[in-house]
Design a protein around this motif. Sequence first.
Motif, PDB file in Angstrom:
ATOM      1  N   GLU A 277       1.088  -1.215  -0.155  1.00 20.40           N
ATOM      2  CA  GLU A 277      -0.173   0.161  -0.238  1.00 20.40           C
ATOM      3  C   GLU A 277       1.097   1.446  -0.083  1.00 20.40           C
ATOM      4  OE1 GLU A 277      -2.813  -0.062   3.038  1.00 20.40           O
ATOM      5  OE2 GLU A 277      -4.397  -1.918   2.193  1.00 20.40           O
ATOM      6  N   GLU A 278       2.243   1.379   0.583  1.00 23.04           N
ATOM      7  CA  GLU A 278       2.902   2.278   0.843  1.00 23.04           C
ATOM      8  C   GLU A 278       4.201   2.952  -0.289  1.00 23.04           C
ATOM      9  OE1 GLU A 278       5.482  -0.524   3.550  1.00 23.04           O
ATOM     10  OE2 GLU A 278       2.934   0.168   2.521  1.00 23.04           O
ATOM     11  N   ILE A 279       3.816   1.967  -1.334  1.00 18.01           N
ATOM     12  CA  ILE A 279       3.931   1.632  -2.845  1.00 18.01           C
ATOM     13  C   ILE A 279       3.378   2.097  -3.463  1.00 18.01           C
ATOM     14  CG2 ILE A 279       4.714   0.865  -5.486  1.00 18.01           C
ATOM     15  CD1 ILE A 279       6.265  -1.015  -3.368  1.00 18.01           C
ATOM     16  N   LEU A 280       2.003   2.216  -3.207  1.00 14.90           N
ATOM     17  CA  LEU A 280       0.726   2.227  -4.031  1.00 14.90           C
ATOM     18  C   LEU A 280       0.463   4.743  -4.031  1.00 14.90           C
ATOM     19  CD1 LEU A 280      -1.625  -0.427  -3.814  1.00 14.90           C
ATOM     20  CD2 LEU A 280      -1.005   0.752  -5.705  1.00 14.90           C
ATOM     21  N   ARG A 281       0.359   4.567  -2.610  1.00 11.70           N
ATOM     22  CA  ARG A 281       0.782   6.042  -2.645  1.00 11.70           C
ATOM     23  C   ARG A 281       1.672   6.779  -2.942  1.00 11.70           C
ATOM     24  NH1 ARG A 281      -2.781   3.017   0.491  1.00 11.70           N
ATOM     25  NH2 ARG A 281      -4.911   4.071   1.607  1.00 11.70           N
ATOM     26  N   GLN A 282       2.150   6.851  -2.517  1.00 10.75           N
ATOM     27  CA  GLN A 282       3.695   7.235  -3.223  1.00 10.75           C
ATOM     28  C   GLN A 282       3.699   7.673  -4.300  1.00 10.75           C
ATOM     29  OE1 GLN A 282       7.997   6.107  -2.327  1.00 10.75           O
ATOM     30  NE2 GLN A 282       8.021   6.057  -3.916  1.00 10.75           N
ATOM     31  N   ALA A 283       3.142   6.225  -5.246  1.00  7.95           N
ATOM     32  CA  ALA A 283       3.303   5.954  -6.823  1.00  7.95           C
ATOM     33  C   ALA A 283       1.901   6.806  -7.115  1.00  7.95           C
ATOM     34  CB  ALA A 283       2.332   4.841  -7.265  1.00  7.95           C
ATOM     35  N   LYS A 284       1.011   7.497  -6.319  1.00  6.30           N
ATOM     36  CA  LYS A 284      -0.220   8.248  -6.835  1.00  6.30           C
ATOM     37  C   LYS A 284       0.347  10.068  -6.715  1.00  6.30           C
ATOM     38  CE  LYS A 284      -4.709   9.012  -5.330  1.00  6.30           C
ATOM     39  NZ  LYS A 284      -5.375  10.758  -4.439  1.00  6.30           N
ATOM     40  N   ARG A 285       0.874  10.023  -5.764  1.00  7.93           N
ATOM     41  CA  ARG A 285       1.475  11.406  -4.978  1.00  7.93           C
ATOM     42  C   ARG A 285       2.319  11.765  -6.731  1.00  7.93           C
ATOM     43  NH1 ARG A 285       1.618  10.123   0.162  1.00  7.93           N
ATOM     44  NH2 ARG A 285       4.046  10.056   0.007  1.00  7.93           N
ATOM     45  N   SER A 286       3.033  11.046  -6.482  1.00 12.53           N
ATOM     46  CA  SER A 286       3.850  10.940  -8.293  1.00 12.53           C
ATOM     47  C   SER A 286       3.059  11.745  -9.524  1.00 12.53           C
ATOM     48  CB  SER A 286       5.514   9.920  -8.430  1.00 12.53           C
ATOM     49  OG  SER A 286       5.471   9.626  -7.370  1.00 12.53           O
ATOM     50  N   PHE A 287       2.344  10.236  -9.789  1.00 14.61           N
ATOM     51  CA  PHE A 287       1.177  11.061 -11.018  1.00 14.61           C
ATOM     52  C   PHE A 287       0.810  11.847 -10.995  1.00 14.61           C
ATOM     53  CE2 PHE A 287       2.666   6.498 -11.622  1.00 14.61           C
ATOM     54  CZ  PHE A 287       2.280   6.064 -13.479  1.00 14.61           C
ATOM     55  N   GLU A 288       0.653  12.634  -9.519  1.00 14.70           N
ATOM     56  CA  GLU A 288      -0.542  13.936  -9.864  1.00 14.70           C
ATOM     57  C   GLU A 288       0.351  14.829  -9.875  1.00 14.70           C
ATOM     58  OE1 GLU A 288      -4.141  12.295  -5.829  1.00 14.70           O
ATOM     59  OE2 GLU A 288      -1.875  12.593  -5.420  1.00 14.70           O
ATOM     60  N   ARG A 289       1.436  14.999  -9.620  1.00 14.85           N
ATOM     61  CA  ARG A 289       2.420  15.723  -9.834  1.00 14.85           C
ATOM     62  C   ARG A 289       3.021  16.035 -11.134  1.00 14.85           C
ATOM     63  NH1 ARG A 289       8.124  16.460  -6.349  1.00 14.85           N
ATOM     64  NH2 ARG A 289       7.665  18.392  -7.436  1.00 14.85           N
ATOM     65  N   VAL A 290       3.331  14.780 -11.453  1.00  9.99           N
ATOM     66  CA  VAL A 290       3.430  15.278 -13.036  1.00  9.99           C
ATOM     67  C   VAL A 290       1.979  15.027 -14.340  1.00  9.99           C
ATOM     68  CG1 VAL A 290       4.343  14.104 -15.260  1.00  9.99           C
ATOM     69  CG2 VAL A 290       5.300  13.173 -12.986  1.00  9.99           C
ATOM     70  N   ILE A 291       1.319  14.177 -14.035  1.00 11.70           N
ATOM     71  CA  ILE A 291       0.035  14.880 -14.713  1.00 11.70           C
ATOM     72  C   ILE A 291      -1.388  15.270 -13.731  1.00 11.70           C
ATOM     73  CG2 ILE A 291      -1.334  13.882 -16.287  1.00 11.70           C
ATOM     74  CD1 ILE A 291      -0.030  11.215 -16.514  1.00 11.70           C
ATOM     75  N   PRO A 292      -1.178  16.118 -13.266  1.00 14.57           N
ATOM     76  CA  PRO A 292      -2.286  17.082 -12.278  1.00 14.57           C
ATOM     77  C   PRO A 292      -3.749  17.211 -12.690  1.00 14.57           C
ATOM     78  CG  PRO A 292      -0.584  18.850 -13.620  1.00 14.57           C
ATOM     79  CD  PRO A 292      -0.601  17.886 -13.703  1.00 14.57           C
ATOM     80  N   ASP A 293      -3.893  16.950 -14.411  1.00 11.31           N
ATOM     81  CA  ASP A 293      -4.802  17.197 -14.623  1.00 11.31           C
ATOM     82  C   ASP A 293      -6.470  16.006 -14.692  1.00 11.31           C
ATOM     83  OD1 ASP A 293      -3.569  15.637 -16.637  1.00 11.31           O
ATOM     84  OD2 ASP A 293      -4.212  16.928 -18.209  1.00 11.31           O
ATOM     85  N   ARG A 294      -4.914  14.997 -14.170  1.00  7.23           N
ATOM     86  CA  ARG A 294      -6.328  13.329 -14.275  1.00  7.23           C
ATOM     87  C   ARG A 294      -6.170  13.776 -12.980  1.00  7.23           C
ATOM     88  NH1 ARG A 294      -3.444  10.518 -18.176  1.00  7.23           N
ATOM     89  NH2 ARG A 294      -2.880  11.583 -20.005  1.00  7.23           N
ATOM     90  N   THR A 295      -7.533  12.883 -12.918  1.00  9.43           N
ATOM     91  CA  THR A 295      -7.809  11.764 -11.642  1.00  9.43           C
ATOM     92  C   THR A 295      -7.127  10.661 -11.564  1.00  9.43           C
ATOM     93  OG1 THR A 295      -9.916  10.639 -12.716  1.00  9.43           O
ATOM     94  CG2 THR A 295     -10.067  13.119 -11.748  1.00  9.43           C
ATOM     95  N   ALA A 296      -7.202  10.864 -10.537  1.00 12.61           N
ATOM     96  CA  ALA A 296      -6.222   9.483  -8.966  1.00 12.61           C
ATOM     97  C   ALA A 296      -6.882   8.940  -7.973  1.00 12.61           C
ATOM     98  CB  ALA A 296      -4.646   9.823  -9.243  1.00 12.61           C
TER      99      ALA A 296
END
Length: 818
Positions: A277-296
Amino acid sequence: MSKVKLISNRLLDKLQEQMSRSSTIYILTSFAMKSGVHLLKDSLRAAAERGADIKICVGDYLFVTQPEALRGLISVHPDIEVRLYRSKGISFHPKAYLFEDAEGGYFIVGSSNLSRSALTDGVEWNLGLDKSVDEDVFAEAMEQFLKLFYAPETVPINRETVADYENEYQSCHQRHPNLARIWAETEEIELMLPTETEKKQEKEMTDKTDVVHEAAAPYGMIQPRFAQVEALERLEAAYEEGYDKAMVVMATGLGKTYLAAFFARRFSRVLFIAHREEILRQAKRSFERVIPDRTAGLYDGNQKDRDADMVFASIFTLSMKKHLHSFRPDAFDLIIVDEFHHAAARSYDRVLRYFQPKFLLGITATPDRSDNKDVYALCDGNVAYRIDFIQAVQRGWLAPFHYYGVYDDTDYSQVKWLGNRYDEEELLQAQLREEMAEKILRAWEKYKKTRALVFCSSIRQADFLSEYFQRRGYRTASLHSKQTAISRQQAIAMLERRELDAIFTVDLFNEGVDIPSVDTLLFVRPTESLTVFTQQVGRGLRLYEGKDYCVIIDLIGNYRNADVKLRLFDTRREETKKTAREPVVPTVPETCELHLDIQAIHLLEEMQKKRQPRKERLLADYRELKQELGRRPTYLELHLHGRSEAAEYKQEFGSYVGFLYWAGELSELEKEVFLKYEPWLVEVERTVMSKSYKMVVLKAMLERGSSGWHEPITPQQAAAFFHRYLTEKEYRKRIDFSDGETERLWQYDEEKVSKLIARMPMTKWSGSSRGLISFENNVFALQFSIAREHEEILYNWTKEICEYRLHVYFEKKEGLMN
């Protein structure tokens, strides 16, 4: 009706009631008897026939489970998954039955194993709970079951693994006749196992501890950097060239998750899968920084954000049939599997077979074949980009290291090996000694820098060494799942502020967590897994202001893998791995240093001399894969899934079939075919391929089926298939149809293609085949006859070799092999 119920008799009735309506049926039992299987088989079959997701995990503890029971379970229905937990003598006593349907779920846990008396009139206590009593607990039970079901200690039940277990079962009961059971014809007289004094086993429950995430890199405008630039170019090229899956291997610290996010920008809908789960949450934050206009959103045991543009899913939740089927097969354009070496686990099979994305991307730092043999199969061997930590150090993208190999005189040959780890109690007897602690302390004092991580094999060792260092005046913490006095976040912050000298830990920092300021790594555990060792080394190599290099202090004893682990530091390992004997002392990058105690060098040299001969190793690896598949693997399966490189079988035995002959794996008729046609099999295996053309012509012949494949063929007859095969995939066309001469053939022209076939594969192969093939009067023909009773066997073997060689050819030409 009560939502919690004590079931003290006739558990069978409740199980059959739940099976009749459930779409998910999970059974976990410490042992199974043929009588218990007989009672449930009709209900299980009916549930399987209507499409229920059925998984059954049975233990081998004390070899009570009957081989007949295992055969009975796998004979009920082919869609029922059955796995055997290999306890290696460690207590294994669970009994649980989990059910779920569209309306709700039911969970039974108690004392009843899978046997007639336990399910009917035996003295048993079981507690049945409705899912609505506590949905969180129910979800956790389902997820914990799947983690256990797919654990490394389990093996799939099939004809091969049952036969192997039966041999062990019979041997055990011959050695220990007091364990024997007496069976009446209609009823079993069972000996209920007494509870042993439990060994103290410390299983790291990282999901119960504080979560620490990797510090965000200072990206600024969030652009690719370092290896990410190269890797992204290679990934995008692979996608444009027609590949639909690939793997990227990037050392820890180079930003694999951000790379995946950069690549994901070109896809509309993305699924990111991980096992923690910690990998999922970390990845979610990284993707949100790179692709901020998508929902996650997250999709795990607690949250179900299935409609987000970017879904970050736990593999254990997603592998449940009801959750998997809540998505359409084409719901995602891109699927990313993080720490892709975990995808080798069977838990990923159903998920990756179900979805149909435009592209599948696996990302990992450690795809070592010896530990993660299935990883290449899942992406068809396509490694789009690879850079290990040695290469990254050479390019200045990771910190240099100074490695010190300290001799450890512990005799690990006297410690019991349990298949994938040492026996903890016996290991602790060797480790928890004052003289050993003093030696470790002296080595640390001699070589250390400022902030140290110490990797231990158990909680007791971590506590013991931490307390010993504290008595000598050092500030330390023992950090693990049982620690309540200090959290991970607190300990890491104290280490960074230099309020602690060292953290003693057990596998908490293998994946997903980094402390860039760490400049000293101390290994006081035997290296059981090269993958884990590589991950742990990576914890100290992140660049950090003021850190000029990382110190690695490693105890070297006669434990397993001690003589191969140093290859990971060798800049020349690709050059030396094909030699008869690799050097004990590796060649490290110019910016690094490596020092070994002289006793450690002598020990490693002696261990290398005693390594298992190659033939026996290849046989052992083959048998392991055969057990996993439940049948003899094909040549391509051996290449994709085998622990050893498939090419080694050809090198050692002339051909894969030659190995099968040597290993006694062929029937009498197959032996006859092999001995008669061995020159042909060797020719197909070994003929030189500067292009794929020889095997493409052979594949065209094989398309005619087992009775006609060996008939003569003309270039004109092969032309259409030849052209279609080489142009239907962009990468094939680019590799073998892209020079000035053949580029003109992109548009099909039978005459031109036929001339190419006649000149290139047919004329050349006939000339180099030592009389096995001729090409005369525009006819390509085999120069040996094949008996009718041999046709199908030789056809299948020829096809296996052809498919293997084509696959490997394009891997190598694209630079996709290791």
